[in-house]
Design an enzyme around this catalytic site. Structure first.
Site, short mmCIF file in Angstrom:
data_model
loop_
_atom_site.label_atom_id
_atom_site.label_comp_id
_atom_site.label_asym_id
_atom_site.label_seq_id
_atom_site.Cartn_x
_atom_site.Cartn_y
_atom_site.Cartn_z
CG ASP A 66 11.88 2.97 -36.69
OD1 ASP A 66 12.85 3.66 -37.04
OD2 ASP A 66 11.91 1.73 -36.62
CG ASP A 113 9.66 -3.36 -35.00
OD1 ASP A 113 8.74 -4.08 -34.61
OD2 ASP A 113 10.76 -3.81 -35.39
CG ASP A 130 11.83 2.58 -32.84
OD1 ASP A 130 12.49 3.49 -33.37
OD2 ASP A 130 11.58 1.50 -33.38
CB CYS A 179 -0.94 0.02 1.21
SG CYS A 179 -0.08 0.05 2.79
CB CYS A 238 4.44 -0.35 1.87
SG CYS A 238 3.40 -1.53 2.75
#
Length: 809
Positions: free
Chosen positions: A507, A688, A692, A100, A103
């Site tokens: 790209d 890809d 990138d 949580c 923590c």
């Protein structure tokens, strides 16, 4: 959290009589299950962080016993830590036991209080921490010893361990969804009996039984299935904010409490069906979003998978090869890499030559030839080998690790867009609470007997269910519509930003083009025609698995020619016999034994050249359609590629994209994207390769191709699983439609509440009608969301098959 005397104050584990330990904590004597928990609690108190026990929403993990730390081992440190060059080092680790926000609060302050610690950053969702320390004052092992004293365990980033955590999350979400679905069906059945029974004068005993059955099936839904909403609302209230979970939790609590009270009284309206259906719809939407997120995987996990887990090290004494973990490699080690293997380190080539595929790192579409003394990069693939490499950079010092840090930096700068639905619900719930309180006061003064029912009617009829469902319902529908097109939305926020985009940055290699090479042209001499030349070249090429040979063989349909005595010459080409005649296929220097056009593949015989074959790149399926559709939608298009200028220029010309840049390193791409965003552009980045990933992580919307590197997919918001690029244009159209439906849903919710609330406050709406109205308002929102993509075209067969195979996997 309230402590029980029979449970540990620190971890809430049951205390066995023979292991009970008493110690001072929180200003009183507390019981602990073991010495480790007692020591952790006392250490927390000594640091002045005792508020942790008041703020936490779940018990702390049980403190580990005294075990020998492995964090001083050099091979482990090389895997997780790296020097920053100014006397400081940093490490990225996984932390077990983070449950949580309290923590995170505890870990950051506890480690930050240690001498020599510069900074600590903890992510509660991914359960990872970045620690920076001063080397001359402390060590990572000392810092993690302090972490252990707080009751948490540090682990090296491990893809299998994090995969297990992801599977546990999916199982838990499915269990909550199943409980909610079963409870909703049963509660609706009992509620229907009550509604019909009220008309037919159902006897009191039967009506009471139906009420208690509704309570029985709705209670697990509220207390178990809806627990994430209550936990999220509590965290938001502690932080003094009103997020989406706050109105949802208030609605659930109000409806359930009113229904329980009515069931206990034996009179009044109950709404167990409404609360169960509400929880089920919300959990279904969240489950679909989680599944989409898990498909792309985690960024750091994917990067870990790209690097090999083991390597082959050459022993210095006898030259034999031993298989070791990559973490054990040190600078100066001699590493053996087989053909097709992944280079595990940044190192200097000691073999005579080899060819490596660096497409994942540099964007170069073809394997590069390396000579003795050249540097090879970790993560690249050995296309021709084997090779021996002298390690120069290992672990966190490699280029692959540097790219990971660049991605983390870009992600840290990424803006977060607040959902319009959360803002509307946050303001709305305040007004509803105020109106409900006013209604209670007025009716108490006018007619106390009607005060409770009227107040509950206001809360139920004006419950922010429609507001809460306005966004998730539209997003859930959009996720399904896009999934049919093999488009996976990883982050739901991407739908909003996709609709608002102004620019698309592509790209080239593996994005606009296919990863495989293709035959672009055959220029035959007068001695034979192009078809004959291609048939001969393909016969030779079928004897090799080189990427160029594969492209030539795939371009020919002629199979009647068979090449024999084929010999491959590294860096040259192929030579063989066809029908007793000798042919050569390869570079001009090899085929003709003379200099020539090195960009063309030459087919020759003993009398000279027969044809020149030019190898090019094949456009990705749907690339032209995607570019045309995106341009028609008013978007500005641009190519940023790490490939050579002539190759980028050729692809840009074929797609009619005027703006392009070549030889772009990851940092160059990131700088260009930042410049566009500084001018006010909303950028979609489509990529890809790993190079990138930084620009994907920093874009407003990151889109990755499913066939690309895992890292690029993991850092993306959208994954094109079918590998057709025209799906991107369809995704943006659906995103725009989704945004319109979201606004319509929110307007409907506003109009509905504007009309229904005054009627309920005046006492004209009984409880059962309020519940029906609330359910009807939510149903309208869901039905409106179903309008999204009703005009969809039939999915592309290839894309559908790709997505189906991935789903089955």
């Amino acid at each position: 959290m309230n402590a029980r005397a029979d449970r540990c104050w620190h971890c809430a584990s049951p205390i066995a009589p023979d292991t009970r330990i008493e110690a001072q904590a929180g200003g009183a004597s507390r019981a602990f299950c073991c010495g480790g928990c007692a020591a952790a609690a006392q250490w927390i108190e000594q640091l002045g962080l005792g508020d942790y026990y008041r703020l936490r929403s779940q018990p702390a993990p049980r403190a580990p016993g005294d075990t020998e730390s492995a964090w001083r081992r050099p091979e482990l440190l090389r895997e997780v830590a790296r020097p920053l060059g100014d006397g400081r080092s940093e490490a990225l680790i996984a932390i077990e036991g983070v449950r949580c926000a309290a923590c995170v609060w505890l870990i950051e302050r506890a480690l930050g209080a240690e001498r020599g610690i510069d900074s600590v950053q903890v992510n509660a969702v991914s359960r990872r921490a970045r620690i920076v320390w001063r080397e001359h004052e402390t060590s990572l092992a000392d810092a993690l010893a302090a972490l252990a004293r707080a009751g948490y365990t540090a682990l090296p980033l491990s893809a299998p361990a994090l995969d297990d955590a992801r599977r546990r999350e999916a199982r838990e979400a499915m269990k909550r969804l199943l409980v909610a679905g079963f409870g909703a069906m049963q509660a609706m059945m009992y509620a229907s009996a009550l509604y019909f029974g009220a008309v037919e004068r159902m006897d009191t005993a039967t009506r009471t039984g139906m009420r208690w059955l509704g309570l029985l099936v709705a209670t697990p839904v509220v207390l178990y299935s809806a627990r994430p909403f209550f936990a999220g609302a509590w965290r938001a209230l502690r932080a003094r904010t009103l997020g989406m979970d706050v109105p949802v939790a208030l609605a659930l609590a109000a409806i359930y409490a009113a229904s329980v009270f009515a069931a206990l009284r034996g009179r009044g309206e109950i709404y167990f069906d409404s609360v169960s259906m509400f929880v089920f719809f919300l959990l279904a939407g969240r489950y679909l979003e989680m599944r989409a997120r898990h498909r792309a995987g985690d960024l750091t996990d994917s990067l870990a998978r790209l690097a090999p887990a083991q390597a082959e090290r050459v022993r210095a004494g006898d030259g034999t090869i031993e298989r070791v973990a990559v973490a054990e490699l040190a600078v100066g080690d001699l590493v053996h890499v087989a053909e097709g293997g992944i280079v595990p380190v940044d190192g200097e080539l000691e073999s005579a030559s080899c060819r490596v595929d660096e497409a994942l790192l540099s964007g170069e579409s073809q394997p590069l030839r390396k000579q003795r003394g050249d540097m090879l990069i970790a993560g690249s693939v050995l296309a021709e080998g084997p090779a021996r490499i002298r390690a120069r950079r290992v672990g966190m010092a490699t280029t692959l690790a540097a790219i990971q840090r660049l991605i983390a930096q870009a992600q840290a700068e990424r803006p977060r867009l607040a959902r319009a639905g959360e803002r509307a619900a946050a303001h709305f719930v305040v007004r509803v609470l105020a109106l409900a309180a006013l209604c209670a006061l007025v009716w108490t003064w006018l007619d106390p007997a009607r005060a409770f029912d009227a107040t509950i009617a206001v809360l139920v009829v004006s419950c922010p269910c429609a507001f809460a469902l306005a966004v998730p319902a539209a997003i859930t529908r959009a996720l399904g519509a896009l999934a049919r097109r093999a488009v996976l939305i990883v982050h739901a926020d991407a739908i909003e930003t996709l609709a608002a985009a102004t620019h698309v940055v592509f790209d080239k290699t593996g994005t606009l083009t296919e990863p495989q090479l293709a035959l672009a042209d055959v220029e035959a001499t007068t001695r034979l025609d192009a078809a004959e030349a291609l048939a001969i070249a393909a016969a030779l090429a079928r004897q090799s698995r080189h990427p160029v040979a594969v492209a030539i063989a795939a371009a020919s349909t002629a199979t009647q020619l068979n090449a024999t005595h084929v010999v491959a010459t590294a860096g040259g080409g192929l030579a063989g016999e066809i029908d007793g005649r000798r042919y050569r296929l390869g570079r001009a220097a090899f085929a003709l034994a003379s200099a020539g056009d090195d960009d063309a593949i030459v087919l020759a015989d003993d009398d000279g050249a027969l044809a020149r074959l030019r190898i090019g790149e094949r456009l990705r399926a749907g690339a032209r359609e995607a570019v045309a559709a995106l341009r028609a939608q008013g978007l500005q298009l641009e190519i940023l590629s790490g490939d050579a200028p002539e190759k980028v220029r050729a692809i840009a010309a074929r797609l009619d994209i005027a703006d392009w840049k070549a030889r772009q390193l990851p940092a160059d791409k990131l700088a260009r994207l930042q410049a566009l965003r500084a001018d006010g552009a909303r950028v979609i980045a489509v990529g890809d390769g790993i190079n990138d990933a930084p620009v994907l992580a920093a874009a407003d919307v990151a889109v990755a191709i499913a066939g690309g590197a895992e890292l690029a997919q993991a850092s993306s918001d959208i994954v094109l699983a079918g590998e057709r690029l025209d799906a991107l244009a369809e995704a943006r159209r659906v995103a725009c439609e989704t945004l319109q439906v979201m606004h319509q849903n929110q307007r409907w919710a506003f109009v509905y509440n504007l009309a229904a609330v005054p009627l309920a406050a005046l006492g004209f709406v009984p409880g059962w009608l309020a519940a029906a109205g609330m359910s009807a308002s939510s149903l309208v929102v869901v039905l409106n969301a179903l309008r999204i993509d009703r005009r969809r075209a039939a999915p592309v067969v290839a894309a559908g098959n790709a997505f189906a195979s991935r789903g089955a996997a």
